[in-house]
Structure formats: C-alpha cells, structure tokens
Design a protein around this motif. Structure first.
Motif, PDB file in Angstrom:
ATOM      1  N   THR A   1       0.844  -1.188   0.000  1.00 49.53           N
ATOM      2  CA  THR A   1       0.000   0.000   0.000  1.00 49.53           C
ATOM      3  C   THR A   1       0.880   1.237   0.000  1.00 49.53           C
ATOM      4  O   THR A   1       1.787   1.360   0.832  1.00 49.53           O
ATOM      5  CB  THR A   1      -0.913   0.025   1.236  1.00 49.53           C
ATOM      6  N   PHE A   2       0.636   2.134  -0.938  1.00 46.64           N
ATOM      7  CA  PHE A   2       1.422   3.356  -1.029  1.00 46.64           C
ATOM      8  C   PHE A   2       1.207   4.229   0.203  1.00 46.64           C
ATOM      9  O   PHE A   2       0.093   4.348   0.705  1.00 46.64           O
ATOM     10  CB  PHE A   2       1.031   4.157  -2.269  1.00 46.64           C
ATOM     11  N   SER A   3       2.276   4.874   0.634  1.00 49.78           N
ATOM     12  CA  SER A   3       2.144   5.847   1.715  1.00 49.78           C
ATOM     13  C   SER A   3       1.889   7.244   1.166  1.00 49.78           C
ATOM     14  O   SER A   3       1.491   8.144   1.910  1.00 49.78           O
ATOM     15  CB  SER A   3       3.412   5.856   2.578  1.00 49.78           C
ATOM     16  N   THR A   4       2.124   7.443  -0.123  1.00 49.92           N
ATOM     17  CA  THR A   4       1.784   8.698  -0.790  1.00 49.92           C
ATOM     18  C   THR A   4       1.042   8.370  -2.080  1.00 49.92           C
ATOM     19  O   THR A   4       0.849   7.217  -2.428  1.00 49.92           O
ATOM     20  CB  THR A   4       3.037   9.531  -1.108  1.00 49.92           C
ATOM     21  N   THR A   5       0.627   9.386  -2.797  1.00 46.98           N
ATOM     22  CA  THR A   5      -0.206   9.176  -3.982  1.00 46.98           C
ATOM     23  C   THR A   5       0.535   8.406  -5.065  1.00 46.98           C
ATOM     24  O   THR A   5       1.653   8.783  -5.435  1.00 46.98           O
ATOM     25  CB  THR A   5      -0.664  10.535  -4.554  1.00 46.98           C
ATOM     26  N   PRO A   6      -0.042   7.337  -5.601  1.00 44.15           N
ATOM     27  CA  PRO A   6       0.606   6.608  -6.692  1.00 44.15           C
ATOM     28  C   PRO A   6       0.845   7.511  -7.905  1.00 44.15           C
ATOM     29  O   PRO A   6       0.098   8.457  -8.153  1.00 44.15           O
ATOM     30  CB  PRO A   6      -0.397   5.495  -7.022  1.00 44.15           C
ATOM     31  N   ASN A   7       1.882   7.169  -8.664  1.00 45.15           N
ATOM     32  CA  ASN A   7       2.280   7.997  -9.793  1.00 45.15           C
ATOM     33  C   ASN A   7       2.310   7.195 -11.095  1.00 45.15           C
ATOM     34  O   ASN A   7       1.549   7.458 -12.011  1.00 45.15           O
ATOM     35  CB  ASN A   7       3.656   8.614  -9.500  1.00 45.15           C
ATOM     36  N   THR A   8       3.205   6.214 -11.197  1.00 40.64           N
ATOM     37  CA  THR A   8       3.329   5.432 -12.418  1.00 40.64           C
ATOM     38  C   THR A   8       3.416   3.949 -12.099  1.00 40.64           C
ATOM     39  O   THR A   8       3.714   3.540 -10.981  1.00 40.64           O
ATOM     40  CB  THR A   8       4.586   5.817 -13.219  1.00 40.64           C
ATOM     41  N   THR A   9       3.164   3.142 -13.126  1.00 39.68           N
ATOM     42  CA  THR A   9       3.380   1.705 -13.021  1.00 39.68           C
ATOM     43  C   THR A   9       4.120   1.270 -14.287  1.00 39.68           C
ATOM     44  O   THR A   9       4.230   2.025 -15.248  1.00 39.68           O
ATOM     45  CB  THR A   9       2.060   0.941 -12.851  1.00 39.68           C
ATOM     46  N   GLU A  10       4.651   0.054 -14.285  1.00 39.69           N
ATOM     47  CA  GLU A  10       5.506  -0.394 -15.373  1.00 39.69           C
ATOM     48  C   GLU A  10       5.334  -1.867 -15.654  1.00 39.69           C
ATOM     49  O   GLU A  10       4.874  -2.624 -14.804  1.00 39.69           O
ATOM     50  CB  GLU A  10       6.991  -0.138 -15.041  1.00 39.69           C
ATOM     51  N   LEU A  11       5.748  -2.244 -16.858  1.00 44.15           N
ATOM     52  CA  LEU A  11       5.961  -3.645 -17.201  1.00 44.15           C
ATOM     53  C   LEU A  11       7.469  -3.763 -17.406  1.00 44.15           C
ATOM     54  O   LEU A  11       8.009  -3.311 -18.413  1.00 44.15           O
ATOM     55  CB  LEU A  11       5.192  -3.993 -18.480  1.00 44.15           C
ATOM     56  N   ASN A  12       8.167  -4.341 -16.436  1.00 37.87           N
ATOM     57  CA  ASN A  12       9.619  -4.232 -16.370  1.00 37.87           C
ATOM     58  C   ASN A  12      10.175  -5.488 -15.701  1.00 37.87           C
ATOM     59  O   ASN A  12       9.716  -5.877 -14.633  1.00 37.87           O
ATOM     60  CB  ASN A  12       9.962  -2.975 -15.557  1.00 37.87           C
ATOM     61  N   PHE A  13      11.140  -6.132 -16.336  1.00 43.16           N
ATOM     62  CA  PHE A  13      11.678  -7.359 -15.765  1.00 43.16           C
ATOM     63  C   PHE A  13      13.150  -7.501 -16.126  1.00 43.16           C
ATOM     64  O   PHE A  13      13.608  -7.007 -17.152  1.00 43.16           O
ATOM     65  CB  PHE A  13      10.891  -8.583 -16.257  1.00 43.16           C
ATOM     66  N   GLY A  14      13.902  -8.200 -15.254  1.00 40.96           N
ATOM     67  CA  GLY A  14      15.314  -8.398 -15.521  1.00 40.96           C
ATOM     68  C   GLY A  14      16.046  -8.938 -14.316  1.00 40.96           C
ATOM     69  O   GLY A  14      15.496  -9.712 -13.530  1.00 40.96           O
ATOM     70  N   ILE A  15      17.301  -8.494 -14.164  1.00 47.04           N
ATOM     71  CA  ILE A  15      18.190  -8.996 -13.123  1.00 47.04           C
ATOM     72  C   ILE A  15      18.894  -7.812 -12.471  1.00 47.04           C
ATOM     73  O   ILE A  15      19.220  -6.830 -13.140  1.00 47.04           O
ATOM     74  CB  ILE A  15      19.248  -9.958 -13.723  1.00 47.04           C
TER      75      ILE A  15
END
Length: 327
Positions: free
Chosen positions: A269-283
């Motif tokens: 749960t965010f403690s501040t207002t959400p901004n962006t989301t992503e589709l991101n994967f790797g190492i």
C-alpha cells in the motif's frame, strides 16, 4: 498475426485452418463499460491443443474475429487458460462468443494483439524490437532464445542491472500484470534473479518484487529511505514461478504461485499518492560482489482489469471439423 494486419473473416479462417472444435462462451459485463478488455477462459483441453500448435481464435455474434492466445504455461499450475480480447463490452451487457481451437497450425496471434503489452518470446526479432533496454553497472550479458523463452545470463558486478521494459504508464487502478519466469539462485546475498520493477509513487519511491536465495520480497527504495523490505516471505522454487500483480486504488497486490507451493499474497500500500506503473523485468545484483546470474522468462503481459471481472460461462464442446485420420 501482427497488429495492423487485415483481420481475416470467420469463413476464411474456417476454410484455411480447419478448426476441429468450438465452444460457446457467454460473457456478462459489469456495471461499467469496458474497452479492449482481455478475458480469461479456463478450459481443461490440454489434449485438444498441441503445445507446438497452440492456435485459437474467437468470433462474436456478428462473426467478427477476435484475437486469442493460448496460455500454455498456466497448464502447469492447473488452470489452462485461453485469453480473448473483446473490443467493447457495454455495462451489464451479455455477449456471446464462439471459441475455435484444435487447429493444426502454429499460433495465430501474438500476445501484443491480445494484451495492452505482452510477449511470450516465441519470436526473437519481435522481442528485440518490442522492448526497451536499460543496463547499469556494465554487466557482461548473453541474451538468448531457447524453446520460446528469453534467457538472460552473464556476469554481474555489484550494482549491475539489466532490464527489459515498456515505458512508464500513468498510474490508474485497473491493471493486471503477469510474469512467468524461472527463479534461479546461483550466488548469494542481495541478488535479484529475476526482479520485477512495478511502479513509483510521488515521493519518489520505487516498488519492486525480487527473488533472492530463499525469499520472495516486496521492497521499496528511495533516496531518503534507502532500501526497505516491506514484505518478505520464505519460499522454495523448483523451476517455475508465476506472478500476478494487480494495480489497486492504493497500491499493488501480488499473488505468487510455484509448482510446489500454493498462492502467496503480498500487498503493498502506497504511503503517498501513486504515480506510475511499469511492465519491467530483468536482473539486479546488489550482493556486494561480482556474481554469475541466470534467469529465464516465459511470458509477460499487462491487461486491463476490473474487480469483480466479467463472468464467463463455457458451453459444451462441439466438433466442427474431422481430420481424415480420425475417421
């Protein structure tokens, strides 16, 4: 089939592909209109869709062809799924579709035809053109494609990272991201293999899910706070891990499954207002020493999501074509 190509008609697909089976699918909408909504249809038809020929498509009441893909990896987890993209579903409407399968041809549609973003890594040229790449800390990386998977392996100095991603998406509730990967634990310490970056709030604070030796973690990092393990769950993996991440009004809900462990839920749960989301994967390697790292990715997608979802009911199987060798 790729986006932008002319969609064939039902008559054309029936003649050229000779689908053997079909099912009537009844979809009941929710209290709001949905656009480009991808629905999951769960069918235990593993014997009807060869792994090497996972072709399927759907049509609506007017005979318009709808893109569909067979999610062959979900079979391993006991929920065989076909995903169908519906261009529009009015509020509380009931829509009838027909799903065709048992096609002795390779897949007809890409993940990118069915989801907002998606790839099952069956086409290396598409993958390399589709994803953006972010590299930090000068790892020596080999990127290879084996059996419809993407393998990222190599030598990672401390603080080295290697990510495939789509650009940041303005945060709004109602997204579902899914990854299927193989969690690998060569090495020790704070080694994220694989790692999935999920989004940011306005702090700014980055939220990510990582797999380290013996643990699943949801962690955050910011310049003010450093790294904080918000959730940490002991886990054990044989090979596959399936991660569902749901974008909620206040943060993210993670559902994690393996072949030998039931669903694990970790909420952030965010403690501040959400901004962006992503589709991101790797190492990522933050172990303090150079590590040899290896991770395999089977598929990744993002789709629209509402809760509760439209209900889906499936009719009995009908045989529409019989191959000569079955007579």
């Amino acid at each position: 089939m790729t986006c932008g190509e002319h969609m064939p008609t039902l008559a054309q697909l029936t003649v050229t592909l000779k689908p053997r089976y079909r099912r009537r699918i009844t979809v009941t909408g929710v209290g709001t209109s949905l656009t480009d909504y991808t629905i999951p249809v769960t069918l235990d038809i593993r014997d009807k869709i060869p792994i090497k020929c996972p072709g399927a498509f759907a049509v609506d009441e007017a005979g318009n062809v709808l893109p569909a893909v067979v999610d062959k990896f979900s079979w391993m987890f006991g929920t065989p799924t076909i995903w169908i993209k519906i261009p529009s579903l009015p509020a509380n409407a009931v829509k009838t579709l027909y799903l065709y399968y048992g096609i002795m041809k390779p897949r007809l549609f890409r993940y990118s035809d069915v989801f907002l973003y998606g790839d099952d890594f069956q086409d290396p040229d598409f993958t390399l053109a589709y994803w953006s790449l972010s590299v930090g800390g000068s790892p020596t990386v080999t990127r290879s494609f084996i059996g419809s998977t993407l393998r990222i392996s190599g030598t990672f100095p401390n603080n080295a990272t290697y990510y495939m991603y789509k650009p940041s998406i303005s945060y709004s509730p109602g997204k579902h991201v899914q990854y299927v990967a193989r969690a690998t634990y060569a090495g020790s310490g704070n080694l994220h293999s694989p790692r999935f970056n999920l989004g940011w709030d306005t702090y700014p604070r980055v939220i990510y899910l990582m797999f380290v030796p013996g643990y699943w973690k949801v962690e955050t990092w910011s310049s003010a706070e450093g790294a904080i393990g918000r959730h940490s769950v002991t886990g054990y993996f044989r090979e596959y891990v399936l991660i569902d991440v749901y974008v909620t009004p206040s943060g993210f809900r993670h559902l994690i499954r393996t072949l030998d462990r039931a669903v694990t839920i970790m909420d952030y749960t965010f403690s501040t207002t959400p901004n962006t989301t992503e589709l991101n994967f790797g190492i990522a390697n933050y172990s303090g020493t150079t590590q040899t790292v290896d991770a395999v990715f089977y598929h990744a997608f993002m789709r629209h999501y509402v809760s509760p979802e439209p209900s889906v009911s499936v009719g009995p199987e009908e045989e529409v074509y019989r191959y000569p060798d079955t007579l």
